[in-house]
Write a protein that holds these residues in place. Structure first.
Motif, short mmCIF file in Angstrom:
data_model
loop_
_atom_site.label_atom_id
_atom_site.label_comp_id
_atom_site.label_asym_id
_atom_site.label_seq_id
_atom_site.Cartn_x
_atom_site.Cartn_y
_atom_site.Cartn_z
N GLY A 196 1.81 -11.01 10.25
CA GLY A 196 0.94 -9.75 10.28
C GLY A 196 1.33 -8.64 9.66
N SER A 223 3.18 2.69 2.78
CA SER A 223 4.15 1.85 3.74
C SER A 223 5.84 1.95 2.86
CB SER A 223 3.85 0.31 3.48
OG SER A 223 4.79 -0.56 3.53
N PHE A 265 0.91 -1.19 -0.02
CA PHE A 265 -0.09 -0.19 0.25
C PHE A 265 0.98 1.34 -0.05
CE2 PHE A 265 0.45 1.22 4.51
CZ PHE A 265 0.82 -0.10 5.15
N ALA A 288 2.79 -6.60 5.86
CA ALA A 288 3.12 -6.20 4.72
C ALA A 288 4.53 -5.54 4.35
CB ALA A 288 1.95 -4.99 4.02
N PRO A 289 5.25 -5.87 3.63
CA PRO A 289 4.91 -6.28 2.25
C PRO A 289 5.20 -7.83 2.29
CG PRO A 289 7.25 -5.84 2.21
CD PRO A 289 6.78 -5.51 3.71
N TYR A 295 11.75 5.03 3.46
CA TYR A 295 10.98 6.10 4.24
C TYR A 295 11.32 7.40 3.70
CZ TYR A 295 7.78 2.64 6.36
OH TYR A 295 6.95 1.73 6.72
N SER A 343 10.98 -7.25 4.36
CA SER A 343 11.43 -6.38 2.98
C SER A 343 13.12 -6.92 3.05
CB SER A 343 11.28 -5.05 3.27
OG SER A 343 11.99 -4.65 4.45
N ASN A 380 7.97 0.27 4.08
CA ASN A 380 8.65 -1.03 3.94
C ASN A 380 8.26 -1.84 2.68
OD1 ASN A 380 9.90 -1.39 6.38
ND2 ASN A 380 7.96 -1.17 7.31
N THR A 428 -4.17 -6.51 7.64
CA THR A 428 -2.85 -7.15 8.36
C THR A 428 -3.13 -7.76 9.54
OG1 THR A 428 -1.98 -4.89 9.02
CG2 THR A 428 -0.90 -5.97 6.83
N1 LIG Z 1 10.55 -5.51 9.35
C1 LIG Z 1 9.29 -5.76 8.39
C2 LIG Z 1 8.24 -4.47 8.70
C3 LIG Z 1 7.11 -4.66 8.01
C4 LIG Z 1 5.94 -3.89 8.74
O1 LIG Z 1 6.15 -3.32 9.80
N2 LIG Z 1 4.90 -3.56 8.06
C5 LIG Z 1 3.96 -2.62 8.26
C6 LIG Z 1 3.37 -1.63 7.22
S1 LIG Z 1 4.59 -0.52 6.75
C7 LIG Z 1 2.86 -3.53 8.86
O2 LIG Z 1 2.32 -4.37 8.09
N3 LIG Z 1 2.64 -3.58 10.13
C8 LIG Z 1 1.42 -4.33 10.72
C9 LIG Z 1 1.43 -4.23 12.08
O3 LIG Z 1 2.60 -3.83 12.75
O4 LIG Z 1 0.59 -4.56 12.85
C10 LIG Z 1 9.77 -5.62 7.07
O5 LIG Z 1 10.81 -4.94 6.78
O6 LIG Z 1 8.96 -5.98 6.20
#
Ligand SMILES: N[C@@H](CCC(=O)N[C@@H](CS)C(=O)NCC(=O)O)C(=O)O
Length: 215
Positions: A54, A12, A9, A56-57, A167, A69, A14, A41
């Motif tokens: 839980g 994000s 999305f 994305a991505p 980011y 990621s 990430n 999620t």
């Molecule tokens: N370390 C993970 C972090 C992924 C992450 O925190 N994604 C967020 C969206 S940017 C998410 O889905 N968060 C859901 C939550 O924390 O409940 C990565 O690099 O993929």
């Protein structure tokens, strides 16, 4: 073979780390919208069907369903032969920076931006101040490291750069950091990345409505 599908999305960073790789490597990919702000999620169906963590991505590619990621970027670099480290020392260095990114850089900066501007509820000022301080400390470390180098590791763009910069391309009104003035080496480095062939800004390549910062 079907094109890779990136569950993502627009807000994000990430997800954007992976999108940057796909775009800069010239790969054709299909974005799959994750309705994060509606709670996708957190839905048990997401956790059983897409990602038990839980988050994305998620990238569907070559019969695999990948998450985190850093792991996705490592897989893409290894299999596509792009933006990968060129020696064993560089491989470890790239891993160091990706871990630092997840723990300290993105870990604090993205959470700060989310609470500051995107979360539905107003944040606790003490929590916000703590995250801001932690993010600033991480920014100072990266800015210093980039004093005399073009990229984080070695002489060329690597997945470490794609991870840490995920980011940094969002509007200042979302995160409130004056990156150009406060962190000039980071500012020059992110311009270098944005000038890579194929690079597209996050709100133009990932689905989801852009809304104004809530605060
Ligand atoms: N370390 C993970 C972090 C992924 C992450 O925190 N994604 C967020 C969206 S940017 C998410 O889905 N968060 C859901 C939550 O924390 O409940 C990565 O690099 O993929």
């Amino acid at each position: 073979m079907p094109h890779p599908r990136l569950h993502c999305f627009a807000q994000s960073g990430n997800c954007f780390k992976v999108a940057m790789f796909l775009n800069c490597a010239g790969m054709t990919w299909q974005p799959m919208f994750v309705d994060f702000f509606a709670g996708t999620t957190r839905d048990p169906a997401w956790r059983t069907g897409q990602n038990a963590m839980g988050e994305a991505p998620v990238l569907e590619i070559a019969g695999k369903r990948l998450s985190q990621s850093g792991a996705i970027l490592t897989y893409l670099a290894d299999t596509k032969g792009r933006f990968q480290p060129v020696s064993e020392d560089e491989r470890l260095d790239v891993l160091r920076w990706i871990l630092f990114d997840n723990h300290k850089f993105t870990g604090n900066f993205a959470t700060y931006r989310f609470l500051r501007s995107l979360a539905p509820q107003p944040p606790d000022p003490a929590v916000l101040a703590f995250l801001k301080g932690r993010a600033e400390a991480a920014f100072r470390i990266v800015d210093l490291h980039l004093t005399d180098r073009d990229f984080l590791v070695g002489e060329a763009l690597s997945i470490a750069d794609l991870s840490l910069s995920g980011y940094l391309f969002y509007p200042e009104d979302e995160h409130g950091f004056d990156i150009a003035n406060a962190y000039p080496n980071i500012d020059r480095w992110r311009s270098r990345i944005a000038n890579m062939p194929g690079w597209v800004e996050p709100y133009s390549c990932m689905p989801g409505e852009r809304f104004l910062a809530r605060r």
